[in-house]
Design a protein around this motif. Structure first.
Motif, PDB file in Angstrom:
ATOM      1  N   PRO A   1      14.286 -39.643 -21.429  1.00 23.72           N
ATOM      2  CA  PRO A   1      14.957 -38.998 -20.280  1.00 23.72           C
ATOM      3  C   PRO A   1      14.710 -39.738 -18.969  1.00 23.72           C
ATOM      4  O   PRO A   1      15.630 -39.913 -18.156  1.00 23.72           O
ATOM      5  N   ALA A   2      13.482 -40.189 -18.744  1.00 20.28           N
ATOM      6  CA  ALA A   2      13.171 -40.875 -17.484  1.00 20.28           C
ATOM      7  C   ALA A   2      13.810 -42.258 -17.456  1.00 20.28           C
ATOM      8  O   ALA A   2      14.380 -42.680 -16.434  1.00 20.28           O
TER       9      ALA A   2
ATOM     10  N   GLU B   1      14.551 -50.249 -25.650  1.00 22.72           N
ATOM     11  CA  GLU B   1      14.115 -49.014 -26.330  1.00 22.72           C
ATOM     12  C   GLU B   1      13.722 -49.327 -27.772  1.00 22.72           C
ATOM     13  O   GLU B   1      14.433 -50.017 -28.474  1.00 22.72           O
TER      14      GLU B   1
ATOM     15  N   HIS C   1      13.324 -47.149 -30.389  1.00 23.80           N
ATOM     16  CA  HIS C   1      14.009 -46.414 -31.454  1.00 23.80           C
ATOM     17  C   HIS C   1      15.473 -46.857 -31.587  1.00 23.80           C
ATOM     18  O   HIS C   1      15.956 -47.629 -30.764  1.00 23.80           O
TER      19      HIS C   1
ATOM     20  N   GLY D   1      14.621 -40.655 -26.301  1.00 22.42           N
ATOM     21  CA  GLY D   1      13.198 -40.351 -26.488  1.00 22.42           C
ATOM     22  C   GLY D   1      12.981 -38.980 -27.099  1.00 22.42           C
ATOM     23  O   GLY D   1      13.584 -38.644 -28.127  1.00 22.42           O
ATOM     24  N   ILE D   2      12.165 -38.166 -26.464  1.00 21.19           N
ATOM     25  CA  ILE D   2      11.852 -36.833 -27.004  1.00 21.19           C
ATOM     26  C   ILE D   2      13.117 -35.978 -27.138  1.00 21.19           C
ATOM     27  O   ILE D   2      13.197 -35.107 -27.999  1.00 21.19           O
TER      28      ILE D   2
ATOM     29  N   ASN E   1      15.508 -28.736 -25.846  1.00 25.23           N
ATOM     30  CA  ASN E   1      15.354 -27.819 -24.716  1.00 25.23           C
ATOM     31  C   ASN E   1      15.030 -28.615 -23.448  1.00 25.23           C
ATOM     32  O   ASN E   1      14.092 -29.405 -23.444  1.00 25.23           O
TER      33      ASN E   1
ATOM     34  N   LEU F   1      13.795 -28.443 -19.542  1.00 27.20           N
ATOM     35  CA  LEU F   1      13.133 -27.530 -18.604  1.00 27.20           C
ATOM     36  C   LEU F   1      13.126 -28.104 -17.187  1.00 27.20           C
ATOM     37  O   LEU F   1      13.117 -29.319 -16.997  1.00 27.20           O
TER      38      LEU F   1
ATOM     39  N   VAL G   1       8.334 -53.265 -26.396  1.00 22.78           N
ATOM     40  CA  VAL G   1       7.621 -54.080 -25.408  1.00 22.78           C
ATOM     41  C   VAL G   1       6.198 -54.271 -25.917  1.00 22.78           C
ATOM     42  O   VAL G   1       5.488 -53.298 -26.201  1.00 22.78           O
TER      43      VAL G   1
ATOM     44  N   ASP H   1       2.917 -47.807 -21.862  1.00 22.69           N
ATOM     45  CA  ASP H   1       2.597 -49.046 -22.600  1.00 22.69           C
ATOM     46  C   ASP H   1       2.683 -50.282 -21.713  1.00 22.69           C
ATOM     47  O   ASP H   1       1.791 -51.143 -21.734  1.00 22.69           O
TER      48      ASP H   1
ATOM     49  N   GLY I   1       6.366 -35.306 -31.333  1.00 23.01           N
ATOM     50  CA  GLY I   1       6.341 -35.055 -29.884  1.00 23.01           C
ATOM     51  C   GLY I   1       4.947 -35.255 -29.307  1.00 23.01           C
ATOM     52  O   GLY I   1       3.992 -34.594 -29.711  1.00 23.01           O
TER      53      GLY I   1
ATOM     54  N   ARG J   1       6.453 -39.064 -17.964  1.00 25.63           N
ATOM     55  CA  ARG J   1       5.119 -38.483 -18.111  1.00 25.63           C
ATOM     56  C   ARG J   1       3.985 -39.457 -17.832  1.00 25.63           C
ATOM     57  O   ARG J   1       2.829 -39.072 -17.780  1.00 25.63           O
TER      58      ARG J   1
ATOM     59  N   ARG K   1       5.507 -32.911 -16.333  1.00 29.01           N
ATOM     60  CA  ARG K   1       5.952 -33.747 -17.454  1.00 29.01           C
ATOM     61  C   ARG K   1       7.311 -33.367 -18.041  1.00 29.01           C
ATOM     62  O   ARG K   1       7.896 -34.147 -18.798  1.00 29.01           O
TER      63      ARG K   1
ATOM     64  N   THR L   1      11.317 -32.472 -18.843  1.00 26.28           N
ATOM     65  CA  THR L   1      12.333 -33.519 -18.755  1.00 26.28           C
ATOM     66  C   THR L   1      13.274 -33.420 -17.549  1.00 26.28           C
ATOM     67  O   THR L   1      13.836 -34.426 -17.130  1.00 26.28           O
TER      68      THR L   1
HETATM   69  C1  LIG Z   1       6.317 -30.838 -28.532  1.00 24.90           C
HETATM   70  C2  LIG Z   1       6.786 -30.980 -27.131  1.00 24.90           C
HETATM   71  C3  LIG Z   1       7.506 -29.960 -26.546  1.00 24.90           C
HETATM   72  C4  LIG Z   1       7.965 -30.098 -25.261  1.00 24.90           C
HETATM   73  N1  LIG Z   1       8.760 -29.111 -24.757  1.00 24.90           N
HETATM   74  C5  LIG Z   1       9.529 -29.410 -23.684  1.00 24.90           C
HETATM   75  C6  LIG Z   1      10.645 -28.614 -23.367  1.00 24.90           C
HETATM   76  O1  LIG Z   1      10.906 -27.600 -24.009  1.00 24.90           O
HETATM   77  N2  LIG Z   1      11.440 -29.020 -22.341  1.00 24.90           N
HETATM   78  C7  LIG Z   1      11.163 -30.150 -21.596  1.00 24.90           C
HETATM   79  O2  LIG Z   1      11.909 -30.474 -20.684  1.00 24.90           O
HETATM   80  N3  LIG Z   1      10.075 -30.907 -21.869  1.00 24.90           N
HETATM   81  C8  LIG Z   1       9.278 -30.576 -22.897  1.00 24.90           C
HETATM   82  N4  LIG Z   1       8.235 -31.389 -23.243  1.00 24.90           N
HETATM   83  C9  LIG Z   1       7.767 -32.457 -22.325  1.00 24.90           C
HETATM   84  C10 LIG Z   1       8.694 -33.645 -22.262  1.00 24.90           C
HETATM   85  O3  LIG Z   1       9.508 -33.695 -23.366  1.00 24.90           O
HETATM   86  C11 LIG Z   1       8.034 -35.022 -22.116  1.00 24.90           C
HETATM   87  O4  LIG Z   1       7.048 -35.045 -21.203  1.00 24.90           O
HETATM   88  C12 LIG Z   1       9.169 -36.055 -21.883  1.00 24.90           C
HETATM   89  O5  LIG Z   1       9.305 -36.720 -23.088  1.00 24.90           O
HETATM   90  C13 LIG Z   1       8.990 -37.022 -20.775  1.00 24.90           C
HETATM   91  O6  LIG Z   1      10.036 -37.979 -20.840  1.00 24.90           O
HETATM   92  P1  LIG Z   1       9.745 -39.541 -20.848  1.00 24.90           P
HETATM   93  O7  LIG Z   1      11.073 -40.192 -20.666  1.00 24.90           O
HETATM   94  O8  LIG Z   1       8.664 -39.814 -19.880  1.00 24.90           O
HETATM   95  O9  LIG Z   1       9.103 -39.882 -22.269  1.00 24.90           O
HETATM   96  P2  LIG Z   1       9.681 -39.990 -23.747  1.00 24.90           P
HETATM   97  O10 LIG Z   1      10.685 -38.941 -24.030  1.00 24.90           O
HETATM   98  O11 LIG Z   1       8.496 -40.042 -24.622  1.00 24.90           O
HETATM   99  O12 LIG Z   1      10.446 -41.379 -23.771  1.00 24.90           O
HETATM  100  C14 LIG Z   1       9.783 -42.612 -23.868  1.00 24.90           C
HETATM  101  C15 LIG Z   1      10.718 -43.604 -24.516  1.00 24.90           C
HETATM  102  O13 LIG Z   1      10.120 -44.892 -24.511  1.00 24.90           O
HETATM  103  C16 LIG Z   1      10.221 -45.486 -25.787  1.00 24.90           C
HETATM  104  N5  LIG Z   1       9.081 -46.391 -25.921  1.00 24.90           N
HETATM  105  C17 LIG Z   1       7.790 -46.045 -26.046  1.00 24.90           C
HETATM  106  N6  LIG Z   1       7.006 -47.126 -26.104  1.00 24.90           N
HETATM  107  C18 LIG Z   1       7.832 -48.187 -26.014  1.00 24.90           C
HETATM  108  C19 LIG Z   1       7.616 -49.590 -26.016  1.00 24.90           C
HETATM  109  N7  LIG Z   1       6.407 -50.126 -26.105  1.00 24.90           N
HETATM  110  N8  LIG Z   1       8.707 -50.407 -25.914  1.00 24.90           N
HETATM  111  C20 LIG Z   1       9.954 -49.894 -25.828  1.00 24.90           C
HETATM  112  N9  LIG Z   1      10.208 -48.562 -25.804  1.00 24.90           N
HETATM  113  C21 LIG Z   1       9.159 -47.724 -25.893  1.00 24.90           C
HETATM  114  C22 LIG Z   1      10.211 -44.314 -26.738  1.00 24.90           C
HETATM  115  O14 LIG Z   1      10.785 -44.643 -27.986  1.00 24.90           O
HETATM  116  C23 LIG Z   1      11.011 -43.268 -25.967  1.00 24.90           C
HETATM  117  O15 LIG Z   1      12.383 -43.384 -26.205  1.00 24.90           O
HETATM  118  C24 LIG Z   1       7.686 -31.257 -24.516  1.00 24.90           C
HETATM  119  C25 LIG Z   1       6.943 -32.280 -25.079  1.00 24.90           C
HETATM  120  C26 LIG Z   1       6.490 -32.149 -26.378  1.00 24.90           C
HETATM  121  C27 LIG Z   1       5.729 -33.268 -26.965  1.00 24.90           C
END
Ligand SMILES: Cc1cc2nc3c(=O)[nH]c(=O)nc-3n(C[C@H](O)[C@H](O)[C@H](O)COP(=O)(O)OP(=O)(O)OC[C@H]3O[C@@H](n4cnc5c(N)ncnc54)[C@H](O)[C@@H]3O)c2cc1C
Length: 447
Positions: free
Chosen positions: A26-27, A46, A48, A53-54, A62, A64, A118, A156, A308, A386, A399, A401
């Protein structure tokens, strides 16, 4: 421990970009879209096989803390609703999300590369980040950039570049004891084969479903009811506040698993956690099916490819958001996002599974300043999502989304401006850059 030494080798340069975003969650997607829309040549890397991501690989379903925000998160939710992929409150269809994010990123000219991790970062003698190195089916590749954005969730890129960071609850200011200090991980699943009207009392977003049907809200004690019925089926989930979200007429998201004490930065531990979790989610669904009646047809469609991860590294930035910011409801001149979500701490202790609390912290809406998105130890590096700079308690709130997208959108804009003005992100004079008259309006229309 034994070591081997790799031979020095030449790595092909894949491209020279204004902005390189690592991680397409999402970020990261928001950062890439907003940088590209501001005219920066932008790469999005990316690991995957899909963006999100999540949201997608993690099957979260969901969103939030998004209703008070404008910009890209509103574009995403509006579009999902139009496509009938966000029918009941904040619950969305992960498959449509994948398509939408691919369209949004490629439509504005982002160079997306999936299946790419990466693995290394190069900096010059002045601590300026110059390249990232990736591994993928194309082999080892180098990517040159002017500004890099770490959106990997676990931080990372920043860690590879040598930035300091914190992890978990204990030893909050000092990284040393990684193991067992973070919130548990959870593997999400999708289930089908249920009749909506028959299982309403188990559905957490039941009120939104009633609303969509033009009926009066009834707010059932959904988690308690689901736990009770699982116990009747002879199973107690590792997450004793199991959750069923209704996505569409026939599709539901299930969160009923928690894996405690695993380190998000260890592939070995992630593997063990994932295998345990997948076994459990499957067993829970089969146990429900064995009850017959309204559960007879329940079937597990899929479990998430990515377990997750609630907590990874929190990279040291120019500002560290702490629980005091949340308690005071602190605002900042360089605000990029206003957070309203509570401090959501899932118990670190399996013996008290299912408990989640705020540790006595009441959140007043507070700002995330741009400085929390800029790395302290390396030049030309920003963080979003996050892995930004904050303490354990603040992270438990920011944290989610909706905030991750707003942070990404802001960072992408600032990165693009930095490239145009040939400065580091922390040196960008936002008003001089001529993008807005008030600093609060610069980043996203969310305040
Ligand atoms: C079980 C669970 C329930 C949650 N419930 C909610 C909810 O209901 N609603 C909500 O809004 N939030 C919820 N959260 C919190 C929220 O989902 C996370 O904090 C969110 O994922 C933050 O987004 P992000 O983009 O920082 O990270 P991520 O979604 O983790 O995205 C990181 C991305 O980077 C990629 N990546 C990682 N390492 C590398 C690398 N070395 N090289 C290239 N790509 C890489 C990954 O594949 C991924 O696509 C929940 C989290 C969990 C774990």
């Amino acid at each position: 421990m034994n070591f081997v030494t790799e031979k020095e080798r030449e790595i092909p340069l894949t491209g020279n970009f204004d902005v390189v975003v690592c991680g397409g969650g999402p970020a990261g997607i928001a950062a890439a879209i907003s940088a590209a829309r501001k005219g920066a040549s932008t790469a999005l890397i990316e690991l995957h096989g899909c963006l999100g991501g999540i949201w997608t690989a993690g099957l979260l379903s969901n969103i939030l803390d998004w209703q008070n925000k404008g910009g890209i998160i509103q574009e995403i939710t509006t579009e999902l609703k139009e496509r009938k992929a966000m029918l009941f409150g904040s619950i969305y269809d992960a498959e449509e999300m994948k398509l939408l994010l691919e369209e949004m990123t490629t439509d504005c000219g982002v160079s997306v590369q999936l299946f790419t991790r990466v693995v290394s970062a190069l900096k010059d003698g002045n601590s300026n980040l110059t390249h990232v190195i990736t591994e993928s089916p194309s082999g080892r590749q180098a990517w040159k950039g002017s500004v890099f954005i770490d959106a990997t969730g676990n931080g990372d890129l920043a860690a590879l570049a040598g930035c300091g960071f914190d992890y978990g609850r204990n030893r909050d200011d000092e990284y040393s004891d990684l193991h067992g200090t973070a919130q548990p991980m959870s593997l999400m699943g999708l289930v089908t084969g249920l009749k909506s009207s028959k299982v309403r009392q188990f559905v957490l977003n039941a009120d939104s479903v009633y609303e969509a049907e033009g009926k009066k809200k009834q707010s059932p004690a959904a988690r308690e009811n689901l736990l009770e019925v699982m116990k009747q089926a002879g199973v107690t989930p590792s997450y004793t506040a199991p959750t069923l979200f209704q996505i569409s007429e026939h599709l539901y998201a299930l969160m009923a698993n928690q894996e405690y004490g695993y380190n998000a930065m260890s592939s070995e531990e992630l593997t063990t956690a994932t295998i345990n979790a997948r076994r459990e989610v499957s067993a829970l669904v089969k146990a429900l099916a064995s009850l017959g009646g309204i559960w007879r047809g329940i079937r597990l469609v899929s479990t998430a490819e990515q377990i997750g991860i609630r907590e990874g590294r929190r990279i040291h930035g120019l500002y560290r958001i702490t629980k005091d910011d949340l308690i005071e409801g602190l605002s900042h001149e360089d605000a990029v996002c206003r957070c309203t979500y509570w401090v959501d701490i899932h118990s670190l202790d399996p013996k008290v599974s299912g408990s989640y609390g705020n540790d006595g912290i009441t959140v007043k809406p507070y700002d995330i300043p741009l400085r929390a998105l800029i790395a302290r130890d390396i030049n030309g590096l920003m963080m979003v999502g996050r892995c930004i700079s904050g303490d354990f308690f603040a992270h438990a709130s920011y944290r989610v989304t909706g905030n991750a997208v707003a942070m990404g959108e802001a960072a992408g804009k600032v990165a693009a401006i930095a490239v145009i003005s040939e400065e580091f992100p922390q040196d960008v004079s936002l008003n001089d850059a001529g993008v807005a008259t008030s600093s609060k309006a610069i980043f996203c229309d969310n305040l």
